[in-house]
Design an enzyme around this catalytic site. Structure first.
Site: not given
Lengths: 456, 456
Positions: B15, B17-18, B175, B304, B321
């Site tokens: 991964g 991601g963050f 949003e 996550d 995040a």
């Protein structure tokens, strides 16, 4: 006393490229119901498309919503659709679902697409560069080539993955070859651990005996010399006879190459074939000097779809953006004058005299092609020059011709970063991207030191 | 005398991601062979993905090549691939084509995807927003809705085309609803000739009795109030029981709507199901306090994919995040300490003492959600506030957390243009986009005046 004014005439413009937009803008104040038809919702600044394909720019940096551009043209509505044909006799544009829209005037500016000279199966093997989708597909293929090379099992396969062939040595081919070499040699070498991307082979193939055949031969030589100094292999008189997933055949020779791009032939939009009028071999309409279709003064062609000669030089008008803009503007203005005559009838109720159309004269302000960093060639009148000055001029003119302030600013910012850091940071692979890991990763290759970068 | 140093351990991070990136960065100086695996070549700044979907930003503004980010991590190689499973006993990551890569340590940070709560057929009817491809697909659908409304034949069809339903009232749903309303009401009304885009209906559906359930209830009320002032219809306690191409069913009610987006449920990557360890109902790994998988100290989970509670508050660590970054950094640092102990053995040739891992404690610096122009809600410690100040803070923090200078600059520039001109100029429809023209265009609708904008 005059009666009620008749409905304003219906003008259809097919195509939202340089020619179609210039026509729509010239008609902005006319009393007409204008319908601009395009199969995309955006205008693309095609001269910079290769920079999207090579990850220097984002698609939206050079593409703008057509509605946004024509926001203030309140007489113009826009429709996202692809016509299937034109019925000149009925004065109708036809669509695949059986719908037809009538026009009083038609400006046909549907542009050009790739021509594979009868080898339509080459389209997926050697994609070309005309749309935003084409550009993101080329970008995907270019970036994926390096990703797959990193994990190829054999030297042969790795070498094929790190070889790029570009077919066609016109401006697009030259620009693409230079940019791919720059990515490989400058932008990404430090991003890979197992391959040396600077060994990437870029082969530019041209069927004629020189590059950039639209330019004087001294600039063709200069472009070849500049490309070769950058490490691009230029092959002249090289006619590709076959393309397969493994490589390309040039006469008796087979070049093992995994990445092939097409910058060779163009042909006019298929729409011209539905007109039933004489076309040139590329499918372009052999138009009158006023851009009208013979026998149909109400239909004007503009841009890459038109085959005409400028009467002053008797030279063919080239398929470049300035020529498209000039033709579109000419067509729009010619119609605007005629619409004004219709809208303001003489006191006895008859339309005013329809003004005579002067022939379209192409004002050739010059031609340029960029090759790489600080390298370009330019022809302006009798001046032929290259190098940094040509490159700077190329950059300024392209910034100036972009449509919105936002586009200009974003492109300039990306170019500044590229100049200082060689950065090409729109490096997104979107769409399918699964690789096979062929390299035996269980075997330590690096012995704990910073991984070596062997020649691939 | 010590013998030759053993091969450095193999660390696999799944991964980019963050969490995965934070782990890789924390391991940058470790003596290890690190392999980061992601199925995309780019890291996505997910908190701003909705701005790509709503044409405010370009994909490359918020996505950056993982290789580029980890350029200086010379101990880390990157591979573009999607693992099919993990064999904890054999300590191997498996791939669909039968290849397996062994690890000494594994950091599992594969993230989450949408959950349709068993209705997988809803995925194409109500796409969600997790990847760049998702964002451009949402953008295509949003922009195409207005294009099709312009040429719909009946008022009913036009009304359905101009209705948007967003399922899920968390931050993404809020949003998205606010941004779609802003497009319709501010950015594009002057770009259409036949429809009044300001009449666009945006319906936000939430199953619970308030929006933003992760926030204090006074801010949920504020968000609802702000959205309603912008013209968004907020429906609480609304459980969607069916989705079809024509609309959605909420209990007994049928809402005729052509555009449905999913912001309701998430579930952990399918990879967790191959582990054979206890998972929570969302498929997340029930990890130890040191993020390790029970019985497998060599495998840490982060982001996550991890279901853990912070021991100080005994509250679950949220799927946001900052939590992912903190977990990734914690996992990377924990391994870095252990690798250092292995790399620098004691004088008798044995590894140094393996440091004990402290439990992971989540440092909750605050939570924010933006609603629209100058409207947001924020919780920072005991402070709950909304409005312009929260919005400004939200903007500054998101700019600061973007990965590169280029990303920060481009996002800020787009936001400035948006603030002054309401512009959302990444309005590209890419991919399939052919409309039926249902409106009888032959009938003059405008009588030569600037075209009227009737209520649609």
């Amino acid at each position: 006393m005059t009666g009620p004014r008749p409905d304003p005439p219906r003008v259809i413009i097919i195509g939202g490229g340089f020619a179609g937009l210039a026509a729509a803008k010239a008609l902005r104040k006319s009393r007409a119901r204008i319908l601009l038809i395009d199969r995309r919702n955006h205008h693309v600044f095609q001269p910079l498309l290769y920079q999207v394909a090579t990850a220097a720019l984002s698609p939206a940096d050079i593409a703008t919503s057509i509605r946004r551009i024509l926001r203030r043209s309140t007489n113009t509505s826009i429709v996202l659709a692809e016509p299937s044909g034109i019925d000149l006799a009925a004065r109708q544009v036809r669509f695949p679902d059986g719908i037809a829209i009538s026009y009083d005037y038609l400006i046909l500016a549907a542009g050009a697409t790739h021509s594979y000279f009868g080898h339509d199966n080459w389209a997926t093997l050697a994609p070309g560069l005309k749309t935003i989708e084409d550009a993101t597909e080329l970008r995907r293929r270019i970036l994926l080539a390096f990703e797959s090379a990193e994990y190829e099992g054999s030297d042969t396969a790795r070498r094929a993955a790190l070889t790029f062939a570009i077919i066609g040595g016109g401006p697009t081919g030259v620009e693409l070859a230079g940019a791919i070499k720059e990515i490989a040699a400058q932008s990404i070498p430090r991003d890979f651990r197992f391959i040396d991307t600077t060994t990437t082979r870029v082969v530019l193939l041209e069927g004629a005996d020189r590059l950039l055949t639209a330019f004087p031969s001294n600039l063709s030589d200069r472009a070849k010399h500049d490309l070769e100094r950058m490490g691009v292999e230029v092959r002249l008189n090289a006619r590709v006879t076959d393309i397969s997933p493994d490589g390309i055949r040039i006469g008796d020779e087979f070049l093992s190459v995994r990445n092939v791009f097409w910058a060779a032939g163009v042909q006019a939009s298929q729409l011209t074939r539905t007109l039933g009028v004489p076309l040139d071999p590329s499918g372009r309409v052999l138009a009158n000097h006023d851009l009208s279709i013979p026998g149909h003064p109400e239909v004007l062609v503009a841009g890459d779809i038109a085959a005409i000669r400028s009467p002053d030089t008797n030279q063919p008008v080239p398929g470049v953006a300035p020529a498209a803009i000039q033709m579109g503007r000419y067509a729009g203005r010619a119609l605007a004058r005629e619409l004004a005559a219709l809208a303001w009838p003489t006191p006895d109720g008859k339309p005013g005299p329809i003004p005579r159309r002067e022939p379209f004269i192409y004002n050739d302000k010059g031609t340029m092609a960029t090759i790489g960093r600080a390298k370009a060639v330019a022809v302006i009148g009798q001046l032929h020059f290259g190098g940094f000055l040509a490159w700077l001029l190329w950059g300024c003119i392209h910034i100036a011709f972009l449509i919105t302030f936002r586009n200009r600013f974003l492109v300039m910012f990306s170019w500044i970063l590229n100049w200082f850091f060689f950065s090409r940071d729109a490096r997104l692979i979107t769409g399918p991207a699964q690789l096979r890991i062929e390299r035996p990763l269980d075997q330590p290759r690096d012995r704990g030191e910073p991984m070596s970068v062997p020649h691939a």
